[in-house]
Design a protein around this motif. Structure first.
Motif, mmCIF file in Angstrom:
data_model
loop_
_atom_site.group_PDB
_atom_site.id
_atom_site.type_symbol
_atom_site.label_atom_id
_atom_site.label_comp_id
_atom_site.label_asym_id
_atom_site.label_seq_id
_atom_site.Cartn_x
_atom_site.Cartn_y
_atom_site.Cartn_z
ATOM 1 N N ARG A 1 0.944 -1.205 -0.070
ATOM 2 C CA ARG A 1 -0.211 -0.075 0.155
ATOM 3 C C ARG A 1 0.810 1.224 -0.034
ATOM 4 N NH1 ARG A 1 -2.589 -3.830 2.345
ATOM 5 N NH2 ARG A 1 -5.113 -4.033 1.808
ATOM 6 N N ARG A 2 0.455 2.342 -0.684
ATOM 7 C CA ARG A 2 1.171 3.541 -0.929
ATOM 8 C C ARG A 2 1.409 3.890 0.517
ATOM 9 N NH1 ARG A 2 -2.088 3.961 -5.357
ATOM 10 N NH2 ARG A 2 -0.745 3.973 -7.281
ATOM 11 N N ALA A 3 2.487 4.566 1.051
ATOM 12 C CA ALA A 3 2.909 5.026 2.169
ATOM 13 C C ALA A 3 2.133 6.410 2.345
ATOM 14 C CB ALA A 3 4.333 5.208 2.573
ATOM 15 N N GLU A 4 1.431 6.503 3.562
ATOM 16 C CA GLU A 4 0.535 7.836 3.866
ATOM 17 C C GLU A 4 1.618 8.538 4.092
ATOM 18 O OE1 GLU A 4 -2.482 8.505 3.048
ATOM 19 O OE2 GLU A 4 -2.956 6.657 2.481
ATOM 20 N N PRO A 5 1.415 10.096 4.271
ATOM 21 C CA PRO A 5 2.287 10.989 4.704
ATOM 22 C C PRO A 5 2.584 10.958 6.120
ATOM 23 C CG PRO A 5 0.954 12.201 3.248
ATOM 24 C CD PRO A 5 0.379 10.619 3.616
ATOM 25 N N ALA A 6 3.941 10.927 6.598
ATOM 26 C CA ALA A 6 4.262 10.610 8.114
ATOM 27 C C ALA A 6 3.537 11.572 8.687
ATOM 28 C CB ALA A 6 5.628 10.919 8.095
ATOM 29 N N ALA A 7 2.827 11.095 10.013
ATOM 30 C CA ALA A 7 1.802 11.621 10.910
ATOM 31 C C ALA A 7 2.795 12.762 11.682
ATOM 32 C CB ALA A 7 1.259 10.565 11.789
ATOM 33 N N LEU A 8 2.385 13.766 11.844
ATOM 34 C CA LEU A 8 2.922 14.655 12.685
ATOM 35 C C LEU A 8 3.149 14.455 14.112
ATOM 36 C CD1 LEU A 8 1.727 17.909 10.855
ATOM 37 C CD2 LEU A 8 3.747 16.779 10.556
ATOM 38 N N VAL A 9 2.051 13.574 14.534
ATOM 39 C CA VAL A 9 1.815 13.182 15.995
ATOM 40 C C VAL A 9 1.804 11.869 16.187
ATOM 41 C CG1 VAL A 9 0.342 13.620 18.089
ATOM 42 C CG2 VAL A 9 0.783 15.343 16.413
ATOM 43 N N LEU A 10 2.649 11.406 17.114
ATOM 44 C CA LEU A 10 2.565 9.835 17.598
ATOM 45 C C LEU A 10 1.532 9.855 18.668
ATOM 46 C CD1 LEU A 10 6.318 9.235 18.077
ATOM 47 C CD2 LEU A 10 4.926 8.321 16.336
ATOM 48 N N ASP A 11 0.623 8.762 18.335
ATOM 49 C CA ASP A 11 -0.714 9.022 19.053
ATOM 50 C C ASP A 11 -0.684 7.993 20.088
ATOM 51 O OD1 ASP A 11 -3.124 8.893 19.772
ATOM 52 O OD2 ASP A 11 -4.181 8.254 17.837
ATOM 53 N N LEU A 12 -0.512 8.598 21.279
ATOM 54 C CA LEU A 12 -0.775 7.922 22.852
ATOM 55 C C LEU A 12 -2.216 8.512 23.282
ATOM 56 C CD1 LEU A 12 2.645 8.381 24.263
ATOM 57 C CD2 LEU A 12 1.917 6.563 22.824
ATOM 58 N N VAL B 1 -1.539 12.821 24.052
ATOM 59 C CA VAL B 1 -1.880 12.189 25.363
ATOM 60 C C VAL B 1 -3.098 12.836 25.759
ATOM 61 C CG1 VAL B 1 0.533 11.682 25.930
ATOM 62 C CG2 VAL B 1 -0.484 13.617 26.896
ATOM 63 N N ALA B 2 -3.850 12.133 26.527
ATOM 64 C CA ALA B 2 -5.234 12.644 27.040
ATOM 65 C C ALA B 2 -5.137 13.141 28.493
ATOM 66 C CB ALA B 2 -6.142 11.263 26.947
#
Length: 465
Positions: A86-97, A413-414
């Motif tokens: 699958r085509r790589a999506e643009p790198a996420a700006l945020v690592l999701d915790l 983070v939450a």
């Protein structure tokens, strides 16, 4: 796609003087992908067959495929063959915790399970039926599958009392609508699933807080809150509670149910994390089936993409009331996803996915404890289970300050404020361990967070004018 068809749209011509042949093969693959002649999921020819077609040795083709793999173009699947990734999506700006999602199931090929499951659904059901309106609440087969799934938690389960809904949030809203009136109060703990707060606000209900102790809501707190607010509806997330990770003991559950009955109140048992716990206490629905609406979603233990949750209602009348309420905003669950969920449950694939998710979640919990040790106080006792952790922050950090600092570092983070039901929030954050698909990337994110918590907050930057 057959190999001859693939060769027709992907002409292979190796040229003298254009560099090593293996690199030319990788270049041709890359160019075909860029020009959309090769699509994600297309299967490449077997290496031996391609070598024969090009008149070159097998080793050169193998090196070419390896080079294309290093460029992120290929997805080798063992005996199944080599496919365009699958085509790589643009790198996420945020690592999701911050988002509570189940991690990818360890040892499961979700693509193959999805392909096989959908093939079986399509082979057994009329496509027109899957693509048109369905009876709300699920077909008999889907409700039977829901009863089978729920029987892991609350035996025995009558399929006639089961309602199939498009996710837990829809289920929660439907139960609230069926069991309360505009302006009524819903009793909850001080820290609660944000979806309850959102549903109550949108539906014109109030959330009132009951007293808690180290275990959770107290029976006297429930009775006092019901008496003072006139509430006849109590919301509980009794197992690995979101966000605190607390689990109510069986004796506390029984005491709360007695108190609710004394107040004439019904209980919503929202139980998305129960199947992560090896020795969970009995469900409240099994302890008091006549007064509890049990909600079990597949989003937290399998995958959110199924958009399927099951409601176990106390009786046929209450099921009918919930169904009527749900029809006001969601006519039905998505037929294709409901059918897939039922097929996975019946075939055992759902259990395989659950086992894989549990195994991956346990590995991530242990990793998080190791990485975060000494940086914050983890409130969850050993053994670590579930897909989130609740961290009490060290001074001088505040939850909102840390959330802002984490965002500056590319992390989400939450903050405890997201779970606050009208009371002061503790100085804590929820860290979710499943949203990042790659475990190494999760470890990197947790390491960054631990470093932040060991440091001191930076003063706000002065504005430049």
């Amino acid at each position: 796609m057959q190999d001859d068809d693939l060769y027709a749209i992907w002409p292979l011509r190796l040229a003298r003087g254009s560099g090593p042949r293996y690199r030319q093969i990788a270049d041709l693959i890359e160019r075909a992908v860029a020009e959309n002649r090769l699509q994600p999921g297309d299967r490449l020819p077997p290496q031996r067959g391609l070598a024969q077609r090009l008149g070159i040795d097998l080793t050169t083709v193998t090196r070419g495929y390896n080079e294309a793999g290093l460029r992120g173009l290929l997805d080798p699947r063992g005996a199944a063959g080599t496919f365009i990734s699958r085509r790589a999506e643009p790198a996420a700006l945020v690592l999701d915790l911050g988002m509570n999602l189940p991690p990818p199931p360890l040892g499961c090929d979700m693509q193959e399970l999805l392909r096989r499951g959908l093939a079986r659904v399509m082979g057994r059901q009329d496509v027109h039926v899957l693509m048109t309106y369905q009876l709300a609440g699920g077909s008999a087969a889907e409700r039977a599958a829901g009863a089978q799934w729920l029987s892991q938690s609350a035996e025995p389960v009558d399929a006639g009392h089961v309602l199939v809904t498009p996710g837990a949030q829809a289920a929660l809203a439907a139960v609230i609508l069926a069991c309360s009136q505009a302006g009524d109060a819903i009793v909850s703990e001080p820290l609660v699933y944000p979806g309850l707060l959102a549903a109550a606000e949108q539906l014109g209900r109030r959330v009132v807080v009951a007293e808690t102790d180290d275990e959770g809501m107290t029976p006297t707190g429930l009775e006092r809150a019901c008496r003072e607010s006139g509430s006849r509806l109590v919301y509980l997330n009794p197992t690995l509670q979101n966000p605190t990770t607390r689990t109510l003991t069986e004796s506390r559950r029984c005491d709360l149910l007695r108190s609710a009955a004394a107040c004439g109140a019904q209980v919503i048992e929202d139980d998305p994390y129960r199947l992560f716990l090896d020795a969970a206490p009995p469900t409240m629905a099994s302890l008091a089936p006549a007064s509890v609406f049990h909600i079990s979603t597949l989003a937290k233990c399998l995958t959110p993409g199924l958009r399927t949750a099951y409601v176990l209602a106390p009786d046929l009348d209450s099921r009918a009331h919930v169904l009527a309420s749900m029809r006001s905003f969601a006519l039905m669950a998505t037929p294709l996803m409901s059918a897939l969920a039922a097929q996975w449950i019946a075939s055992g694939a759902a259990q395989d996915i659950l086992d894989g998710v549990r195994a991956e979640a346990q590995a991530r919990q242990l990793m998080a404890r190791r990485v975060l040790q000494g940086a914050a106080v983890l409130t969850q006792a050993e053994p670590a289970e579930g897909i989130h952790q609740w961290l009490a922050l060290p001074a001088p950090w505040t939850a909102n300050a840390l959330a802002r600092a984490a965002r500056d570092e590319g992390l989400s983070v939450a903050s405890s404020d997201a779970f606050r039901a009208g009371v002061d929030a503790p100085n804590a954050i929820r860290v979710s361990l499943g949203a990042e698909a790659d475990r190494a990337q999760l470890e990197q994110a947790l390491g960054t967070l631990a470093g932040l918590m060991r440091s001191r907050p930076q003063p706000p930057r002065a504005a430049m004018v």
